[in-house]
Enzyme design. Structure first.
Site, short mmCIF file in Angstrom:
data_model
loop_
_atom_site.label_atom_id
_atom_site.label_comp_id
_atom_site.label_asym_id
_atom_site.label_seq_id
_atom_site.Cartn_x
_atom_site.Cartn_y
_atom_site.Cartn_z
N ASN A 1 0.82 -1.16 0.06
CA ASN A 1 0.01 0.04 0.03
C ASN A 1 1.02 1.17 0.11
OD1 ASN A 1 -1.44 -2.24 2.28
ND2 ASN A 1 -2.49 -1.75 0.42
N VAL B 1 1.03 6.89 -0.16
CA VAL B 1 0.52 6.08 0.95
C VAL B 1 -0.99 5.75 0.16
CG1 VAL B 1 -0.19 5.45 3.02
CG2 VAL B 1 1.92 6.59 2.75
N CYS B 2 -1.54 4.74 0.16
CA CYS B 2 -2.92 4.41 -0.27
C CYS B 2 -3.56 3.89 1.08
CB CYS B 2 -3.15 3.28 -1.12
SG CYS B 2 -4.72 3.34 -1.89
N LEU B 3 -3.98 5.08 1.78
CA LEU B 3 -5.02 5.10 2.88
C LEU B 3 -6.30 5.66 2.46
CD1 LEU B 3 -5.02 3.73 5.77
CD2 LEU B 3 -4.28 6.16 6.63
#
Lengths: 449, 184
Positions: free
Chosen positions: B104, B111-113
């Protein structure tokens, strides 16, 4: 739309004298009606010739309409601020501009056009950001009308006008009229700074810009917009073809466009064009000329009523008019309530007497005892200066040396401080410090600031 | 206009509020006040630390996460937080400053949040983001891949993925990519 549209109407013979020019307007302004408030209505000639100084933000789609309407409603002294220059794509609806004006300042061209067209009006253009002007500049106006395209600029002028209000000076109070459109939808609202719900209170009325998850952009783009966003967010950061992205630089947009196009080809997506790239990167919202006209017209009518007291205006009981043309026509006018915990108007700084010769430690302890504060673990900051934070630990350690310093060493008389405390829940405090005694700077063995 | 002002005066009397002090001085902005509030409510576990390059600028800080369980245990991960004056209406910009192997987090540190982008809401706070980041190290998630190869490894071969994490954390090479040594 290929067939001709018939427009019918009666065109009155043009009146030649200045006296007859405003006759119809004066009928409205000088004859009180059933809704006119007799306490404030003034039909005198003086009131008519003394229409107030008004400031318009934005000379774009709404701004052009607003300037034209104000000038034709008898407003005589207008200032207009816009930082933009005229682009070819503006010409379809921003009717104060011509092909030959492309590249010129919107504010300057618009001012010149309206001054030439409507005799007796004076429009002062400012080719700059609204944030470039200070409070003294805004003090000279009685009314402010916004035809802006950004929430950020609206928030800025809103908090500036709220801060301007000084109970000792009636002239510091400036109603704010805000118009906005998006496609067939729009809104007009009137804000009485500090009295009624402000733009910050109403922020939840703006739908947030829909965002696509980063992983979609990175791994499974499905739409041309995804490819453009990928080029904008990820490819640019990675390759940094120019030091800083400038949305108005065609070379930069071309770079993004080519990147997006290549990526679209890789995923078999069609539809990436230069203008779509520009639209996605600059977040351009489709504008419809008639919606702008409707919203600008309602804003200017409210301005006229507020300035002349001819009829009750939006602002007191009801302060928000929404217009939707998406599904036939729907409008709704309502009262947006003021929020007690609004960070701009719900939380006005209170005066707090403090002896500048106390140490910060002593001051914090005194806050716990004061009836108006009663704080157990307060953290304190001034603008651009962290005085003491109880948490996180690293910040506590960094700011702990301030505890021994004198209050007068850390902040000035009249400065504002923000106080937060976990025990307060949603509320936080802003205080304007008033020094109760002369600050005596420590001797040479004291702490240098 | 006069009418509005007299209403204002009445409102002021009713609220028994203070009149503004003559000269105007420096004000605390809404974004700063909100960040101050979020920071003072932050309850960081011993696995996380903040660091402020300039304590007077609370809109910019670093966060270090040292997971004490899970596949990334024993690592030390650095993130930067950059908060705009539009906070909390705009999410903070968070980046990992190291090149790490994580499904992620891409090699540039993006950042893939979800709550950093599409699901951000002004009611969320810094604590929510920090908890979210910590969670990414406890439960890396193959269905939101930013590093596609790492996600594929996690999905198809969990044991192999674990080995890759260990060797990348030691500064090793995974599939021709050399990673930064992040072990404590």
């Amino acid at each position: 739309m290929s067939q001709p549209v018939m427009v019918s109407g009666t065109i009155l013979a043009p009146s030649s004298t200045m006296a007859t020019r405003w006759q119809y307007l004066d009928n409205v302004r000088r004859n009180s009606g059933p809704f006119t408030d007799p306490d404030v209505f003034d039909a005198s000639e003086a009131a008519a010739t003394n229409m107030e100084q008004i400031n318009v933000f934005g000379a774009g789609g709404l701004g052009c309409e607003i300037l034209k309407n104000l000038a034709l409603s008898g407003f005589k002294k207008i200032h207009v601020i816009d930082m933009d220059t005229i682009d070819v794509s503006n010409l379809n609806r921003q009717f104060l501009f011509r092909q030959s004006d492309v590249g010129e300042s919107k504010a300057e061209v618009a001012a010149k056009f309206v001054e030439k067209r409507v005799k007796g009006v004076s429009i002062t253009p400012h080719n700059c950001k609204i944030q470039d002007k200070d409070e003294d500049f805004y003090m000279q106006f009685t009314l402010v009308i916004c035809g802006l395209d950004s929430i950020e600029a609206r928030r800025w002028i809103n908090s500036t006008l709220v801060d301007l209000v000084d109970m000792n000076n009636p002239d510091s109070f400036k109603p704010l009229i805000d118009g906005g459109t998006e496609g067939f939808k729009g809104q007009s609202r009137v804000i009485y700074p500090t009295m009624t719900s402000c733009i910050e209170c109403q922020l939840d009325m703006h739908a947030p810009r829909a965002a696509v998850p980063l992983c979609t952009l990175a791994t499974i783009p499905r739409q041309p917009e995804h490819c453009i966003e990928w080029a904008h967010i990820m490819a640019w950061e990675q390759e940094k073809p120019f030091p800083k992205l400038d949305n108005d630089d065609p070379e930069h947009i071309t770079w993004l466009y080519k990147k997006a196009l290549a990526r679209a080809a890789e995923f078999n997506i069609t539809g990436v064009t230069y203008s779509l790239t520009q639209g996605v990167v600059k977040n351009i919202i489709p504008a419809i000329a008639s919606t702008n006209a409707i919203i600008a017209a309602s804003c200017c009518n409210e301005a006229f009523k507020i300035a002349t007291n001819a009829n009750p205006a939006l602002g007191g009981e009801e302060n928000y008019m929404m217009y939707s043309g998406n599904d036939s026509i729907y409008t709704y006018t309502f009262k947006h309530e003021k929020k007690d915990d609004c960070p701009v108007c719900g939380n006005m700084a209170k005066n707090l007497d403090v002896d500048p010769n106390l140490t910060l430690q002593e001051f914090i302890e005194s806050l716990a005892a004061r009836p108006e504060a009663q704080l157990k673990k307060p953290s304190i900051r001034a603008e651009g200066r962290t005085l003491y934070m109880q948490s996180p630990e690293s910040l506590r350690l960094q700011t702990a040396p301030n505890l021994e310093k004198k209050v007068g060493d850390l902040v000035g008389n009249g400065d504002e401080i923000g106080v937060t405390d976990p025990s307060l829940g949603r509320v936080d405090f802003k205080f304007r410090l008033k020094f109760t005694s002369e600050f005596v700077k420590a001797e040479t063995n004291g702490h240098a600031k | 206009m006069l009418k509005i002002w007299s209403m204002k005066q009445k409102q002021q009397q009713d609220a028994n509020a203070d009149a503004a002090a003559g000269t105007r001085k420096k004000k605390v902005t809404a974004a700063q006040l909100r960040v101050q509030k979020d920071l003072s409510e932050l309850a960081l576990p011993s696995t996380m630390k903040t660091e402020f390059p300039d304590p007077d600028d609370i809109l910019y800080f670093n966060l270090t996460i040292e997971p004490d369980e899970g596949m990334y245990k024993g690592g030390r991960f650095h993130f930067t937080f950059a908060i705009s004056q539009n906070f909390p209406h705009e999410a903070p910009k968070v980046k990992c400053t190291q090149k790490i192997y994580h499904p992620n987090i891409d090699l540039e540190g993006n950042v893939c949040l979800n709550i950093l982008r599409e699901d951000w809401k002004p009611v969320l706070n810094l604590n929510a983001i920090i908890v979210g980041l910590q969670f990414l190290f406890l439960e890396p998630n193959a269905s939101d891949p930013l590093n596609k190869e790492a996600a594929e490894d996690l999905r198809s071969n969990r044991e192999g993925f674990k080995r890759n994490v260990r060797s990348s954390m030691g500064g090793g090479t995974v599939k021709n990519q050399t990673f930064e040594r992040v072990l404590k």
